[in-house]
Every structure is written in C-alpha cells, then in structure tokens.
Design an enzyme around this catalytic site. Structure first.
Site, mmCIF file in Angstrom:
data_model
loop_
_atom_site.group_PDB
_atom_site.id
_atom_site.type_symbol
_atom_site.label_atom_id
_atom_site.label_comp_id
_atom_site.label_asym_id
_atom_site.label_seq_id
_atom_site.Cartn_x
_atom_site.Cartn_y
_atom_site.Cartn_z
ATOM 1 N N THR A 112 0.869 -1.184 0.000
ATOM 2 C CA THR A 112 0.000 0.000 0.000
ATOM 3 C C THR A 112 0.901 1.228 0.000
ATOM 4 O O THR A 112 2.026 1.164 0.503
ATOM 5 C CB THR A 112 -0.880 0.042 1.258
ATOM 6 O OG1 THR A 112 -0.025 0.069 2.389
ATOM 7 C CG2 THR A 112 -1.798 -1.146 1.342
ATOM 8 N N GLU B 31 -5.803 -3.529 -1.243
ATOM 9 C CA GLU B 31 -6.284 -4.735 -0.557
ATOM 10 C C GLU B 31 -7.441 -5.413 -1.276
ATOM 11 O O GLU B 31 -7.826 -6.528 -0.916
ATOM 12 C CB GLU B 31 -6.750 -4.372 0.864
ATOM 13 C CG GLU B 31 -5.616 -4.039 1.828
ATOM 14 C CD GLU B 31 -5.240 -2.567 1.836
ATOM 15 O OE1 GLU B 31 -5.479 -1.883 0.812
ATOM 16 O OE2 GLU B 31 -4.710 -2.096 2.850
ATOM 17 N N LYS C 7 -14.268 15.978 12.728
ATOM 18 C CA LYS C 7 -15.203 15.767 13.836
ATOM 19 C C LYS C 7 -15.446 17.098 14.530
ATOM 20 O O LYS C 7 -14.661 17.543 15.351
ATOM 21 C CB LYS C 7 -14.655 14.714 14.791
ATOM 22 C CG LYS C 7 -14.577 13.377 14.072
ATOM 23 C CD LYS C 7 -13.833 12.321 14.825
ATOM 24 C CE LYS C 7 -13.673 11.104 13.944
ATOM 25 N NZ LYS C 7 -12.361 10.964 13.322
ATOM 26 N N TRP D 259 -20.077 14.795 12.123
ATOM 27 C CA TRP D 259 -19.008 14.448 11.198
ATOM 28 C C TRP D 259 -19.186 15.278 9.927
ATOM 29 O O TRP D 259 -20.276 15.310 9.358
ATOM 30 C CB TRP D 259 -19.085 12.968 10.837
ATOM 31 C CG TRP D 259 -18.493 12.072 11.882
ATOM 32 C CD1 TRP D 259 -18.233 12.412 13.176
ATOM 33 C CD2 TRP D 259 -18.109 10.714 11.716
ATOM 34 N NE1 TRP D 259 -17.707 11.342 13.828
ATOM 35 C CE2 TRP D 259 -17.620 10.274 12.963
ATOM 36 C CE3 TRP D 259 -18.125 9.819 10.650
ATOM 37 C CZ2 TRP D 259 -17.148 8.979 13.168
ATOM 38 C CZ3 TRP D 259 -17.670 8.531 10.856
ATOM 39 C CH2 TRP D 259 -17.179 8.111 12.102
HETATM 40 P P1 ADP Z 1 -3.447 3.899 -0.020
HETATM 41 O O1 ADP Z 1 -4.409 3.219 0.924
HETATM 42 O O2 ADP Z 1 -2.054 3.657 0.347
HETATM 43 O O3 ADP Z 1 -3.797 5.354 -0.297
HETATM 44 P P2 ADP Z 1 -4.829 2.641 -2.181
HETATM 45 O O4 ADP Z 1 -4.608 2.920 -3.590
HETATM 46 O O5 ADP Z 1 -5.033 1.253 -1.782
HETATM 47 O O6 ADP Z 1 -3.598 3.211 -1.442
HETATM 48 O O7 ADP Z 1 -6.009 3.566 -1.695
HETATM 49 C C1 ADP Z 1 -7.291 3.106 -1.472
HETATM 50 C C2 ADP Z 1 -8.132 4.229 -0.980
HETATM 51 O O8 ADP Z 1 -8.296 5.230 -1.974
HETATM 52 C C3 ADP Z 1 -9.537 3.828 -0.634
HETATM 53 O O9 ADP Z 1 -9.616 3.247 0.640
HETATM 54 C C4 ADP Z 1 -10.276 5.156 -0.709
HETATM 55 O O10 ADP Z 1 -10.100 5.908 0.467
HETATM 56 C C5 ADP Z 1 -9.564 5.861 -1.830
HETATM 57 N N1 ADP Z 1 -10.320 5.723 -3.071
HETATM 58 C C6 ADP Z 1 -10.171 4.825 -4.058
HETATM 59 N N2 ADP Z 1 -11.043 5.049 -5.057
HETATM 60 C C7 ADP Z 1 -11.790 6.113 -4.681
HETATM 61 C C8 ADP Z 1 -12.866 6.840 -5.276
HETATM 62 N N3 ADP Z 1 -13.355 6.547 -6.481
HETATM 63 N N4 ADP Z 1 -13.387 7.876 -4.584
HETATM 64 C C9 ADP Z 1 -12.917 8.217 -3.361
HETATM 65 N N5 ADP Z 1 -11.904 7.591 -2.759
HETATM 66 C C10 ADP Z 1 -11.339 6.547 -3.411
#
Ligand code: ADP
Length: 542
Positions: free
Chosen positions: A185, A331, A440, A445
């Site tokens: 990640t 993940e 918050k 929220w």
């Molecule tokens: P990291 O967790 O290291 O940033 P990832 O690429 O796995 O790398 O990121 C996943 C996260 O990206 C998701 O949990 C979400 O918060 C965000 N995400 C992915 N796609 C979208 C989307 N279309 N809109 C909003 N947030 C998104």
C-alpha cells in the site's frame, strides 16, 4: 455430493496460452525511455516472456522468490508480470515515486532476490546501494546501447539477458492459491503493508473486470492503462486485456503528460483508458488549451480518489465521453465498485446521471459490501446512513505479508476498508471520507470529500483539499486549502459564498487558504498527511 467437473487450476499463464492461440496478431504498443513507439504482437511478446522465464531460472530464481520491478507501464514490465508469476515466483511491483527510504524498507521487508529496474530509475537504486544487501542481482530494462554506467554490483542488461535464452518454456501448473504478485500500500496511512495476490484471486478479478457493466473490456477495444502497473496491478488491465484479446497501449514514463496522452489516443485509436482524477484533470485542461480532440475514446475509467463532477461533465459536454468512476484499494485487487447505469435509471436526465457517476459505483459480483455503525451494526442502504465500509470476497486480502499479528479482518471475517460511506437504495456507494480524514466538529461528522468536490466545481479552482484543524469550541473545524486555476483570481469570500449554496451551513470551512500547489502521494492522490504537517501550527482567525 461433489460435482463431476474437472479441477483445473486458474493460472495466470493460462491467459498467455489462450491469447497466443486466439489473438496472436494483436498489438502491444509502448513508450519507453529508449524507444518512443515500440510495437510488437502478442505472439512476439509471449516468445520473449518465455525467454525471460528461462532467464529467471538460469539466474537461480526459484518458486516463491520475490522478483521486484521498479518500472513504468511498458512491454518489458508486461513481460515480467507474466514470466515471474507464470513461473510460480512473486512479481513484486514497487512504486519508483515513493520516498527512497520507503523503497528500501519495502525491498528489505519483501526480501527481493532480483530487481528489474527502468533505465530512468537506476539513480534511485544507486542512492540505496548500501541497503540492497539481500539482493542478488539487478537487471536494467533496456538494451546494450542504452546501458547506463553504474557502480551498482551484479548489473545486467535485460535485452542481453533474454536474447541468449530458448524460446520454448513449459509453464508449470500448480495450486491456484499460490502467490502471484505483491504490492505494498502506498503508505498514506502508516508504514507500507504488503498485499499478496494469488493466481486464483487475480484470475477471478480479471474475469469480473471484463464484464460489460464493470470495465467492459472487449477484443474490439484498444486499452491504455495510465494507472501505473505498480499501483495494484494496473487495476488488473494487463490481465483483463489478454483475456479478451484487446490491443494494449502502455504510455511509459510520460503518464501524467496531457500532450503525450492525447497523441497516443489519436494515433492508436484508443477506446478505453484508466487513471486517477489528476490525470484526467490534466488531459482535460490540455484539450481545452490546445483545441485537440480524443474522438476514439468511448469510456474513461477513473478511481483511486474521488472524481469531481467538473471532470465528468467536462468530458461529457465537450467530447461525449462517459466517465466511469470506480472505487477500490490495494487490498481489494482493486475492483470493488464501479459506475454503471441501472436499467431502471436509463431515462434519467443527463445531470442526474452525472450525479450518479460522481458516486463511487455499484458493487461488482464477487465483492460483498456493507456499511456498519461504530458498534458493528449493519446500516440501511438508504443513501443517508453512513458508516464504516466493509467488504468480503475472493479478491480481498485476508492478511498482510509478514505481518501475522495485524489481521485486517473483523471478528465476522469482513475487511474494514477505513472508508466511511453511504449506499443508496439502488446500490450506489458513496465514500464520504476516509475514517481518519473525517472532520469531527462537536458531535457531527463533516465530510472532507464533499467540501473538496463542491470547491473544485468552481471554475476558478483547480484543486482543493480540506483538513480538520483544532478549534477551541468545536474541537475540529474544516480548513479549505485551494489552488487557483491559471489566469484566474478568486478570494476567500467568493469561495465561501459558492460553497454556501452547495453544502450544509455547519460544514462551511472556517477559513480558505490559497497555495501554489498541493502535495500529492506517489499514486497521485492529495497527500493529507503532508498537508496536516504543513498546516500543523495553523490557527483559525478569531
Ligand atoms: P493507499 O491506501 O495507500 O492510499 P490505495 O490505492 O489502496 O492506497 O487507496 C485506497 C483508498 O483510496 C480507498 O480506501 C479510498 O479511500 C480511496 N479511493 C479509491 N477510489 C476512490 C474513489 N473513487 N473515490 C474516493 N476515494 C477513493
């Protein structure tokens, strides 16, 4: 009673064998540091992939070994995807844009045996040379003519390495649950954690990605994955494309450059392309400035971060292109949800459809999702209730590589995504925030994403981020940090008045600060960790 069907294993190498038979003449086009337009056919690609598999054997790599790549999207990286996984080794894609200390941490944690590195990324490895003690050899992804002079030990040239090898290779068959690739990640929420995919998870994900209401890949398409191959397996496009026999165009190191992308789209007649919102923002402004077009495109996939309405409307109004937003994570391989129009929604006016596109999409078969309250109770799909987004499915990780004590699953076996979301009665999921980014304020929220989306819909705002900052009365209140569009001027009052008709009064930011640029993570998302650091001493005006 057991069924009486064959128990054949889902193998990534099966994609090669099938595509070689069925689509040998399909093309793969790449931009590389040593060739602005490399093109060859599937058949040639697979011949070289088999040579590479023989080379890996000769180097002494064994099943289960991690073979790292530090590379952009191009044909050599594609060959590595298949040769490494096909040989029961683990293709460990590393993001060259991470901080050098993160790259060193990841290489050491994964115990990579060999590193295949792009010509342009060699200096990064040189800077880390004393931390690569466990690495047995480095292969530079180029030909002899372009080999750099380097003091790194045990360095060989990719083209020389594979040229010496036989073109025949029998792909081994083994348990489909064997690890195939590894992606850490990006570390926006702490130390990078390794997600270890299997042949089975990758193949099921590839099947699902091709479905018409998912990425809708077909053999008639020309697909350009702008999303990097080091970012969650390029969203699975290198696999899905072979499954259907699509032409693939790899944009190489110039992934963020509007001019290069437009030229590739026009010259190669690209029909589908995928990338994070920043890529599309850049392309859209380049198209507006240059007056150039991208008429071959049918669909753009966007994900990785929330896609502002202005991008969706911009491509629709100027070019008649549908922007399909998806949500996923490292993940989740990554496909979790994708926009598709339900048949019951097909007569909606264009602006209502755009609002659905601005949500994160509907569930893909193979992934179950739910939202839960802090007590773990499941919340209704009414578009209003919001809670922790949890998922379950064959391509969702059940643990992190070599982090046995940190199970990411709750007691019922669901993976908590760290996102907060609503799901409406039609099944459209909308991320309201990441758990740690939610503001918050008193007992309420406030969604940072809602505020950011509303701010960038203002034509004078190029990019915006909202973070929570300390407030003596409310404990936290939103601070909006914005970048103005080139050649425009706008002030705090104008932005607040724009927002006041678009968000609830209690969500209005307490202040607006303008900056020249926002920090981004290595995968192109706004880096809120860095922003919080940058504004750690910030205090709201009285
Ligand atoms: P990291 O967790 O290291 O940033 P990832 O690429 O796995 O790398 O990121 C996943 C996260 O990206 C998701 O949990 C979400 O918060 C965000 N995400 C992915 N796609 C979208 C989307 N279309 N809109 C909003 N947030 C998104």
């Amino acid at each position: 009673m057991r069924g009486l069907m064959m128990d054949t294993q889902l193998m990534i190498s099966g994609l090669l064998r099938s595509a070689d038979r069925n689509y040998p003449d399909r093309e793969i086009v790449s931009v590389t540091a040593d060739n602005p337009r490399h093109r060859y056919t599937y058949r040639e690609s697979f011949r070289r992939t088999r040579q590479l598999a023989n080379a890996l054997n000769r180097l002494g790599a064994e099943p289960g070994d991690r073979i790292a790549t530090l590379a952009w999207n191009d044909y050599r990286h594609f060959e590595l995807y298949y040769a490494v996984s096909g040989s029961a080794m683990v293709c460990h894609t590393i993001n060259p844009k991470l901080y050098p200390e993160q790259v060193a941490y990841i290489i050491q944690h994964a115990e990579d045996k060999f590193i295949f590195v792009d010509l342009l990324v060699v200096p990064l490895l040189e800077a880390l040379a004393d931390q690569l003690t466990g690495v047995e050899g480095i292969v530079v992804l180029t030909d002899e003519a372009h080999m750099p002079k380097t003091a790194l030990p045990n360095v060989v040239c990719y083209e020389t390495l594979i040229a010496a090898e036989f073109e025949q290779f029998e792909w081994p068959e083994f348990d489909e649950n064997t690890a195939s690739s590894l992606c850490y990640t990006s570390g926006t929420t702490g130390n990078p954690k390794g997600v270890l995919y299997s042949h089975r998870s990758t193949m099921l994900h590839a099947y699902a990605s091709c479905l018409p209401d998912v990425l809708g890949l077909s053999g008639h398409d020309t697909i350009m994955p702008i999303v990097p191959m080091f970012h969650v397996n390029g969203w699975g496009i290198p696999y899905g494309s072979l499954l259907v026999g699509a032409k693939i165009v790899f944009p190489g190191p110039k992934m963020g450059d509007g001019e290069t992308l437009q030229a590739l789209i026009e010259e190669e007649s690209i029909t589908i392309a995928s990338g994070v919102p920043t890529i599309w923002l850049g392309l859209l402004s380049y198209l507006k400035e240059s007056g150039k077009r991208i008429d071959s495109i049918k669909r753009l996939s966007v994900g990785g971060a929330a896609c502002p309405l202005s991008i969706i409307e911009g491509f629709r109004d100027e070019f008649g292109i549908t922007v399909c937003q998806g949500w996923g994570m490292t993940e989740t391989s990554p496909l979790g949800t994708v926009f598709s129009l339900k048949s019951s929604n097909k007569d909606l006016p264009a602006d209502e459809v755009a609002k659905l596109q601005a949500k994160q999409g509907r569930g893909v078969f193979g992934i179950e999702m739910k939202i839960a309250s802090p007590d773990g109770d499941e919340l209704p799909w009414d578009g209003v209730a919001f809670g922790a987004l949890k998922v379950r499915g064959s391509w969702v990780c059940s643990g992190y590589f070599r982090l046995d004590n940190a199970s990411p699953l709750d007691e019922d076996g669901w993976f908590d995504t760290g996102d907060v979301a609503t799901i409406d009665p039609d099944g459209y999921m909308q991320i309201t925030d990441r758990t740690k980014d939610v503001i918050k304020s008193g007992g309420e929220w406030i969604s940072s994403i809602d505020l950011e989306n509303a701010a960038v819909d203002n034509p004078k705002v190029a990019e915006a981020a909202v973070i929570g900052r300390y407030h003596p009365k409310w404990s936290e209140r939103p601070l909006l940090i914005a970048v103005k569009n080139a050649g425009t001027d706008v002030n705090k009052e104008e932005i607040l008045s724009w927002l006041s008709s678009r968000v609830a009064k209690m969500s209005l930011p307490n202040d607006v600060v303008f900056v020249d640029e926002l920090p981004h993570t290595a995968t192109g998302k706004i880096n809120k960790l860095a922003l919080r650091e940058q504004f750690k001493d910030y205090q709201f005006p009285d």
